[in-house]
Design a protein around this motif. Structure first.
Motif, mmCIF file in Angstrom:
data_model
loop_
_atom_site.group_PDB
_atom_site.id
_atom_site.type_symbol
_atom_site.label_atom_id
_atom_site.label_comp_id
_atom_site.label_asym_id
_atom_site.label_seq_id
_atom_site.Cartn_x
_atom_site.Cartn_y
_atom_site.Cartn_z
ATOM 1 N N GLU A 20 0.891 -1.171 0.082
ATOM 2 C CA GLU A 20 -0.119 0.058 0.035
ATOM 3 C C GLU A 20 0.889 1.289 -0.173
ATOM 4 O OE1 GLU A 20 -2.875 -0.080 3.242
ATOM 5 O OE2 GLU A 20 -3.752 -2.069 2.512
ATOM 6 N N ASP A 21 0.151 2.426 -0.548
ATOM 7 C CA ASP A 21 0.979 3.672 -0.654
ATOM 8 C C ASP A 21 0.362 4.530 0.573
ATOM 9 O OD1 ASP A 21 2.181 5.997 -1.037
ATOM 10 O OD2 ASP A 21 1.786 6.061 -3.180
ATOM 11 N N ALA A 22 1.067 4.724 1.589
ATOM 12 C CA ALA A 22 0.713 5.511 2.952
ATOM 13 C C ALA A 22 0.033 7.061 2.277
ATOM 14 C CB ALA A 22 1.720 5.512 4.019
ATOM 15 N N SER A 23 0.974 7.378 1.421
ATOM 16 C CA SER A 23 0.628 8.870 0.978
ATOM 17 C C SER A 23 -0.534 9.154 0.111
ATOM 18 C CB SER A 23 1.804 9.490 0.057
ATOM 19 O OG SER A 23 1.979 8.763 -1.207
ATOM 20 N N LEU A 24 -1.290 7.924 -0.316
ATOM 21 C CA LEU A 24 -2.378 7.879 -1.199
ATOM 22 C C LEU A 24 -3.218 6.749 -0.821
ATOM 23 C CD1 LEU A 24 -3.925 9.546 -3.360
ATOM 24 C CD2 LEU A 24 -2.598 8.010 -5.192
ATOM 25 N N PRO A 25 -4.115 6.994 0.183
ATOM 26 C CA PRO A 25 -5.242 6.029 0.784
ATOM 27 C C PRO A 25 -5.727 5.241 -0.405
ATOM 28 C CG PRO A 25 -5.373 7.821 2.134
ATOM 29 C CD PRO A 25 -4.488 8.187 0.964
ATOM 30 N N GLY A 26 -5.576 3.752 -0.393
ATOM 31 C CA GLY A 26 -6.326 3.044 -1.281
ATOM 32 C C GLY A 26 -5.472 2.633 -2.573
ATOM 33 N N ALA A 27 -4.478 3.648 -2.742
ATOM 34 C CA ALA A 27 -3.563 3.207 -3.899
ATOM 35 C C ALA A 27 -2.612 1.979 -3.564
ATOM 36 C CB ALA A 27 -2.451 4.349 -4.236
ATOM 37 N N VAL A 28 -2.340 1.385 -4.459
ATOM 38 C CA VAL A 28 -1.250 0.166 -4.383
ATOM 39 C C VAL A 28 0.094 0.336 -5.093
ATOM 40 C CG1 VAL A 28 -2.886 -1.583 -3.994
ATOM 41 C CG2 VAL A 28 -2.237 -1.286 -6.320
ATOM 42 N N ILE A 29 1.123 -0.166 -4.690
ATOM 43 C CA ILE A 29 2.432 -0.019 -5.422
ATOM 44 C C ILE A 29 2.598 -1.455 -5.765
ATOM 45 C CG2 ILE A 29 4.753 0.190 -4.937
ATOM 46 C CD1 ILE A 29 4.031 1.982 -2.509
ATOM 47 N N VAL A 30 3.060 -1.515 -7.423
ATOM 48 C CA VAL A 30 2.898 -2.950 -7.819
ATOM 49 C C VAL A 30 4.502 -2.861 -8.259
ATOM 50 C CG1 VAL A 30 0.622 -3.314 -8.648
ATOM 51 C CG2 VAL A 30 2.299 -2.167 -10.198
ATOM 52 N N LYS A 31 5.325 -4.009 -7.703
ATOM 53 C CA LYS A 31 6.607 -4.389 -8.166
ATOM 54 C C LYS A 31 6.585 -5.637 -9.276
ATOM 55 C CE LYS A 31 8.555 -2.556 -4.020
ATOM 56 N NZ LYS A 31 9.430 -2.668 -2.727
ATOM 57 N N GLU A 32 7.503 -5.326 -10.053
ATOM 58 C CA GLU A 32 7.680 -6.369 -11.161
ATOM 59 C C GLU A 32 6.267 -6.893 -11.610
ATOM 60 O OE1 GLU A 32 10.349 -8.887 -9.006
ATOM 61 O OE2 GLU A 32 12.052 -8.025 -9.958
ATOM 62 N N PRO A 33 5.442 -5.925 -12.230
ATOM 63 C CA PRO A 33 4.184 -6.364 -12.577
ATOM 64 C C PRO A 33 4.232 -7.146 -14.043
ATOM 65 C CG PRO A 33 4.326 -3.859 -12.946
ATOM 66 C CD PRO A 33 5.517 -4.509 -12.162
ATOM 67 N N VAL A 34 3.077 -8.011 -14.223
ATOM 68 C CA VAL A 34 3.269 -8.767 -15.433
ATOM 69 C C VAL A 34 1.706 -8.729 -15.716
ATOM 70 C CG1 VAL A 34 5.055 -10.083 -15.470
ATOM 71 C CG2 VAL A 34 2.904 -10.876 -14.444
ATOM 72 N N GLN A 35 1.515 -8.545 -17.027
ATOM 73 C CA GLN A 35 -0.179 -8.450 -17.317
ATOM 74 C C GLN A 35 -0.537 -10.013 -17.672
ATOM 75 O OE1 GLN A 35 -1.163 -5.901 -20.700
ATOM 76 N NE2 GLN A 35 -3.081 -6.672 -20.897
ATOM 77 N N VAL A 36 -1.601 -10.470 -17.212
ATOM 78 C CA VAL A 36 -2.171 -11.625 -17.488
ATOM 79 C C VAL A 36 -2.856 -11.651 -18.671
ATOM 80 C CG1 VAL A 36 -3.266 -13.807 -16.367
ATOM 81 C CG2 VAL A 36 -1.723 -12.384 -14.911
ATOM 82 N N VAL A 37 -2.669 -12.519 -19.629
ATOM 83 C CA VAL A 37 -3.365 -12.306 -21.078
ATOM 84 C C VAL A 37 -3.747 -13.798 -21.320
ATOM 85 C CG1 VAL A 37 -2.571 -10.305 -21.708
ATOM 86 C CG2 VAL A 37 -1.410 -12.472 -22.565
ATOM 87 N N MET A 38 -5.020 -13.810 -21.797
ATOM 88 C CA MET A 38 -5.663 -15.459 -22.293
ATOM 89 C C MET A 38 -4.897 -15.686 -23.863
ATOM 90 S SD MET A 38 -7.537 -16.225 -20.056
ATOM 91 C CE MET A 38 -8.051 -17.867 -20.850
ATOM 92 N N VAL A 39 -4.317 -16.945 -23.952
ATOM 93 C CA VAL A 39 -3.899 -17.256 -25.215
ATOM 94 C C VAL A 39 -4.831 -18.287 -25.767
ATOM 95 C CG1 VAL A 39 -2.006 -18.309 -26.511
ATOM 96 C CG2 VAL A 39 -1.478 -17.121 -24.217
ATOM 97 N N PRO A 40 -5.339 -17.749 -27.114
ATOM 98 C CA PRO A 40 -6.352 -18.636 -27.683
ATOM 99 C C PRO A 40 -5.614 -20.040 -28.141
ATOM 100 C CG PRO A 40 -5.673 -16.889 -29.007
ATOM 101 C CD PRO A 40 -4.854 -16.615 -27.897
ATOM 102 N N PRO A 41 -6.652 -21.024 -28.344
ATOM 103 C CA PRO A 41 -6.117 -22.461 -28.910
ATOM 104 C C PRO A 41 -5.406 -22.480 -30.087
ATOM 105 C CG PRO A 41 -8.483 -22.434 -28.098
ATOM 106 C CD PRO A 41 -7.782 -21.119 -27.990
#
Length: 102
Positions: A20-41
């Motif tokens: 969490e980001d203490a300076s901005l309530p409700g905000a999150v800090i993401v480290k090493e984020p990856v986007q999860v995507v569906m791969v079609p057959p």
């Protein structure tokens, strides 16, 4: 810090270590984020699957943390064990969580 799925209002889902980001309530800090995507057959016998795409990996904050405003977050959820294990193999300690035996 814990690994969570962060779904943005733009319909992108990120898997990342978050805090969490203490300076901005409700905000999150993401480290090493990856986007999860569906791969079609690719064939009739293929079931398809998922893929990880690095998210903002060319930014300096990729490893230190990218702040996401609470206005941009739809939900924060717990990933399935399989996703967590794949993510930990790429970015974590490499330790995988075993499935419970029934």
């Amino acid at each position: 810090m814990t690994v969570k799925l962060v779904t943005l209002k733009t319909d992108k889902t990120l898997l990342a270590t978050i805090s969490e980001d203490a300076s901005l309530p409700g905000a999150v800090i993401v480290k090493e984020p990856v986007q999860v995507v569906m791969v079609p057959p690719r064939s009739q016998t293929d079931q398809g699957g998922i893929a990880f795409i690095p998210f903002l990996d060319f930014s300096e904050e990729f490893k230190t943390g990218i702040v996401i405003s609470p206005n941009d977050i739809l939900t924060v959820t717990t990933p399935l064990r399989e996703l967590l294990n794949q993510y930990n193999t790429m970015f974590g300690s490499g330790i995988q969580i075993a499935s419970s035996l029934k």
